[in-house]
Design an enzyme around this catalytic site. Structure first.
Site, PDB file in Angstrom:
ATOM      1  N   ARG A  76       0.808  -1.226   0.000  1.00 51.84           N
ATOM      2  CA  ARG A  76       0.000   0.000   0.000  1.00 51.84           C
ATOM      3  C   ARG A  76       0.835   1.266   0.000  1.00 51.84           C
ATOM      4  O   ARG A  76       0.373   2.309  -0.435  1.00 51.84           O
ATOM      5  CB  ARG A  76      -1.011  -0.028   1.153  1.00 51.84           C
ATOM      6  CG  ARG A  76      -2.127  -1.056   0.907  1.00 51.84           C
ATOM      7  CD  ARG A  76      -3.111  -1.125   2.054  1.00 51.84           C
ATOM      8  NE  ARG A  76      -2.467  -1.504   3.286  1.00 51.84           N
ATOM      9  CZ  ARG A  76      -2.467  -2.724   3.806  1.00 51.84           C
ATOM     10  NH1 ARG A  76      -3.075  -3.704   3.188  1.00 51.84           N
ATOM     11  NH2 ARG A  76      -1.861  -2.973   4.941  1.00 51.84           N
ATOM     12  N   GLU A 128       4.088 -10.566  14.700  1.00 56.35           N
ATOM     13  CA  GLU A 128       3.501 -11.205  15.879  1.00 56.35           C
ATOM     14  C   GLU A 128       3.643 -12.722  15.794  1.00 56.35           C
ATOM     15  O   GLU A 128       3.724 -13.415  16.786  1.00 56.35           O
ATOM     16  CB  GLU A 128       2.002 -10.886  16.028  1.00 56.35           C
ATOM     17  CG  GLU A 128       1.591  -9.450  15.923  1.00 56.35           C
ATOM     18  CD  GLU A 128       1.365  -8.986  14.495  1.00 56.35           C
ATOM     19  OE1 GLU A 128       0.536  -9.568  13.773  1.00 56.35           O
ATOM     20  OE2 GLU A 128       2.053  -8.037  14.085  1.00 56.35           O
TER      21      GLU A 128
END
Length: 179
Positions: A67, A104
Site C-alpha cells: 500500500r 507477531e
C-alpha cells in the site's frame, strides 16, 4: 496539521472503514479502500503527503510493499523524483540488500535493489499505516544500509497505542490520521 487542513483530515478519517476481526479475531483493521476508490479523497490523501514534502530536498521516495506503493509512487511522480519499491523477499529481479523484521507470528524479510539509492540521496519513506513499527524500522535500516539519508517517514494512519514510532526514534515520523 494547520487548521486549514482539518476539514480534509476529517473527511479522510470519516472514510476509513473499521473491519473487526480482520485478519484475525480481536484486531480492528483500518481499511483505506474507501479513500482509494473515491477520486476526491484519493487526491486529498496524496495531497497531504505532497504538502509535507514541499520545500524539502528529496531525491527519492521509498514505498513499502504494497500500500505504500499507492501513495509513494504518485508523490514521487508529482515531485518529479525517483520511486523505490521496498518489496517482500523474492519479488525483486535484480541484486538486492535485505533486512529482516519481526511479526507477531514470526519473521519476514524485505528487499530493495542494491542500486536503487545512491549514497547520500535524501529519502522520504511513505506507507499507509504505522502500527508496531517493525516493518518501518526495518525499511529505515535498509535505506540507511545502502547509504540513503532518511529525511522522514510519513504515514497516512498511525495506530498510536501500538507505539510504533518508538522503533523509528532516530527518524522524524509524520502521520496524518492518528488512532
Amino acid at each position: 496539521m494547520p487548521a486549514m487542513h482539518s476539514d480534509t483530515i476529517d473527511k479522510l478519517r470519516a472514510a476509513v472503514r473499521d473491519v473487526p476481526d480482520f485478519p484475525k479475531k480481536g484486531i480492528v483493521f483500518k481499511d483505506i479502500t474507501p479513500i482509494l476508490n473515491n477520486g476526491a479523497l484519493f487526491k486529498a490523501s496524496v495531497d497531504v503527503f505532497l504538502e509535507r514534502c514541499c520545500g524539502k530536498k528529496i531525491d527519492k521516495i521509498v514505498g513499502i510493499d504494497a500500500r505504500g506503493f499507492l501513495f509513494g509512487s504518485v508523490v514521487a511522480y508529482e515531485l518529479g523524483v525517483g520511486f523505490v519499491p521496498l518489496r517482500k523477499k523474492g519479488r525483486l529481479p535484480y541484486k538486492t540488500e535485505s533486512a529482516k523484521y519481526s511479526l507477531e507470528y514470526g519473521e519476514a524479510e524485505m528487499e530493495l535493489h542494491v542500486d536503487a539509492i545512491t549514497p547520500g540521496e535524501q529519502i522520504v519513506l511513505i506507507d499507509d499505516l504505522l502500527a508496531t513499527g517493525g516493518t518501518s524500522a526495518s525499511a529505515a535500516a535498509l535505506i540507511k544500509k545502502v547509504g540513503g539519508e532518511l529525511v522522514e517517514a510519513q504515514f497516512l494512519i498511525e495506530l498510536e497505542f501500538l507505539r510504533g514510532r518508538e522503533k523509528l526514534a532516530l527518524t522524524p515520523v509524520i502521520s496524518f490520521l492518528k488512532y
